[in-house]
Write a protein that holds these residues in place. Structure first.
Motif, PDB file in Angstrom:
ATOM      1  N   LEU A 114       9.230   5.179  -6.028  1.00  0.00           N
ATOM      2  CA  LEU A 114       8.066   5.114  -5.135  1.00  0.00           C
ATOM      3  C   LEU A 114       8.155   3.891  -4.226  1.00  0.00           C
ATOM      4  O   LEU A 114       7.884   3.978  -3.026  1.00  0.00           O
ATOM      5  N   GLU A 115       8.535   2.756  -4.790  1.00  0.00           N
ATOM      6  CA  GLU A 115       8.649   1.530  -3.992  1.00  0.00           C
ATOM      7  C   GLU A 115       9.664   1.703  -2.853  1.00  0.00           C
ATOM      8  O   GLU A 115       9.441   1.225  -1.747  1.00  0.00           O
ATOM      9  N   ALA A 116      10.761   2.395  -3.136  1.00  0.00           N
ATOM     10  CA  ALA A 116      11.756   2.646  -2.086  1.00  0.00           C
ATOM     11  C   ALA A 116      11.179   3.514  -0.971  1.00  0.00           C
ATOM     12  O   ALA A 116      11.454   3.296   0.210  1.00  0.00           O
ATOM     13  N   SER A 117      10.351   4.496  -1.340  1.00  0.00           N
ATOM     14  CA  SER A 117       9.751   5.346  -0.309  1.00  0.00           C
ATOM     15  C   SER A 117       8.731   4.573   0.522  1.00  0.00           C
ATOM     16  O   SER A 117       8.598   4.809   1.721  1.00  0.00           O
ATOM     17  N   TRP A 118       8.017   3.608  -0.099  1.00  0.00           N
ATOM     18  CA  TRP A 118       7.078   2.797   0.695  1.00  0.00           C
ATOM     19  C   TRP A 118       7.855   1.923   1.679  1.00  0.00           C
ATOM     20  O   TRP A 118       7.404   1.713   2.804  1.00  0.00           O
ATOM     21  N   GLY A 119       9.009   1.432   1.261  1.00  0.00           N
ATOM     22  CA  GLY A 119       9.844   0.654   2.178  1.00  0.00           C
ATOM     23  C   GLY A 119      10.301   1.489   3.365  1.00  0.00           C
ATOM     24  O   GLY A 119      10.305   1.026   4.506  1.00  0.00           O
ATOM     25  N   GLU A 120      10.670   2.720   3.086  1.00  0.00           N
ATOM     26  CA  GLU A 120      11.066   3.640   4.163  1.00  0.00           C
ATOM     27  C   GLU A 120       9.886   3.924   5.090  1.00  0.00           C
ATOM     28  O   GLU A 120      10.034   3.985   6.315  1.00  0.00           O
ATOM     29  N   ALA A 121       8.693   4.089   4.526  1.00  0.00           N
ATOM     30  CA  ALA A 121       7.490   4.312   5.348  1.00  0.00           C
ATOM     31  C   ALA A 121       7.229   3.111   6.244  1.00  0.00           C
ATOM     32  O   ALA A 121       6.858   3.275   7.421  1.00  0.00           O
ATOM     33  N   ASP A 122       7.427   1.918   5.706  1.00  0.00           N
ATOM     34  CA  ASP A 122       7.237   0.709   6.510  1.00  0.00           C
ATOM     35  C   ASP A 122       8.253   0.625   7.640  1.00  0.00           C
ATOM     36  O   ASP A 122       7.935   0.185   8.747  1.00  0.00           O
ATOM     37  N   GLU A 123       9.484   1.043   7.377  1.00  0.00           N
ATOM     38  CA  GLU A 123      10.517   1.016   8.419  1.00  0.00           C
ATOM     39  C   GLU A 123      10.203   1.988   9.546  1.00  0.00           C
ATOM     40  O   GLU A 123      10.364   1.669  10.716  1.00  0.00           O
ATOM     41  N   ARG A 124       9.772   3.175   9.203  1.00  0.00           N
ATOM     42  CA  ARG A 124       9.484   4.195  10.221  1.00  0.00           C
ATOM     43  C   ARG A 124       8.154   3.939  10.928  1.00  0.00           C
ATOM     44  O   ARG A 124       7.974   4.350  12.062  1.00  0.00           O
ATOM     45  N   TRP A 125       7.202   3.329  10.233  1.00  0.00           N
ATOM     46  CA  TRP A 125       5.920   2.907  10.781  1.00  0.00           C
ATOM     47  C   TRP A 125       5.185   4.025  11.522  1.00  0.00           C
ATOM     48  O   TRP A 125       4.685   3.851  12.640  1.00  0.00           O
ATOM     49  N   LEU A 126       5.115   5.197  10.890  1.00  0.00           N
ATOM     50  CA  LEU A 126       4.338   6.294  11.457  1.00  0.00           C
ATOM     51  C   LEU A 126       2.860   6.060  11.150  1.00  0.00           C
ATOM     52  O   LEU A 126       2.521   5.385  10.180  1.00  0.00           O
ATOM     53  N   PRO A 127       1.954   6.615  11.957  1.00  0.00           N
ATOM     54  CA  PRO A 127       0.528   6.330  11.767  1.00  0.00           C
ATOM     55  C   PRO A 127      -0.061   6.894  10.475  1.00  0.00           C
ATOM     56  O   PRO A 127      -1.093   6.426  10.011  1.00  0.00           O
ATOM     57  N   VAL A 128       0.587   7.913   9.876  1.00  0.00           N
ATOM     58  CA  VAL A 128       0.058   8.542   8.665  1.00  0.00           C
ATOM     59  C   VAL A 128       1.188   8.738   7.656  1.00  0.00           C
ATOM     60  O   VAL A 128       2.274   9.190   8.011  1.00  0.00           O
ATOM     61  N   THR A 129       0.888   8.409   6.396  1.00  0.00           N
ATOM     62  CA  THR A 129       1.789   8.722   5.294  1.00  0.00           C
ATOM     63  C   THR A 129       1.043   9.640   4.339  1.00  0.00           C
ATOM     64  O   THR A 129      -0.086   9.346   3.934  1.00  0.00           O
TER      65      THR A 129
END
Length: 148
Positions: free
Chosen positions: A61-76
């Motif tokens: 899960l932590e790795a996926s949050w890092g990926e979300a931070d990198e892509r910085w889309l408005p919604v996860t």
């Protein structure tokens, strides 16, 4: 003789934790009981989770949050509909992600329907009201996409 025995006990006692780890690594193969996949759909960062989430899978899960931070889309959106068990470590990871997204001005949504065990975790911990829930991924995408 006694000094040798005491020395042997100390050496074994000192190295025993590492010996146990090596034994586990060699003879007891560990396999994750969860699958975490990330994708982007309709401008939404999607984390799809299936299986059992406990402290061993928290790093996924932590790795996926890092990926979300990198892509910085408005919604996860985190799809938990195929999760059969979630422990307190998974709940902690979800709360951390929600806070990270809020600080960044991004939306964080959990997608269901939730299985009984997962729903029970949110109910018993009193955290159900801390999250935004959607009944389907399509609902999240529709709300994130402005009408033409």
């Amino acid at each position: 003789m006694v000094l040798g025995l005491v020395l042997a006990v100390l050496v074994v006692g000192f190295f025993w934790p590492w010996v146990r780890v090596w034994i586990r690594m060699i003879f007891m193969r560990w396999e994750s009981r969860a699958v975490v996949r990330v994708s982007e759909e309709g401008g939404v960062f999607v984390v799809t989770v299936s299986g059992e989430l406990d402290f061993d899978e928290e790093d996924l899960l932590e790795a996926s949050w890092g990926e979300a931070d990198e892509r910085w889309l408005p919604v996860t959106a985190v799809d938990l509909s195929a999760v059969t068990f979630a422990g307190s470590a998974a709940l902690g990871a979800l709360l951390d992600a929600r806070d990270r997204h809020r600080r960044g001005g991004r939306a964080f949504c959990l997608v269901g329907p939730l299985t009984g065990a997962v729903r029970l975790l949110f109910d018993r911990s009193g955290t159900l009201c801390r999250f935004t829930f959607a009944s389907s991924l399509q609902q999240v995408i529709d709300q994130a996409t402005p009408a033409a």
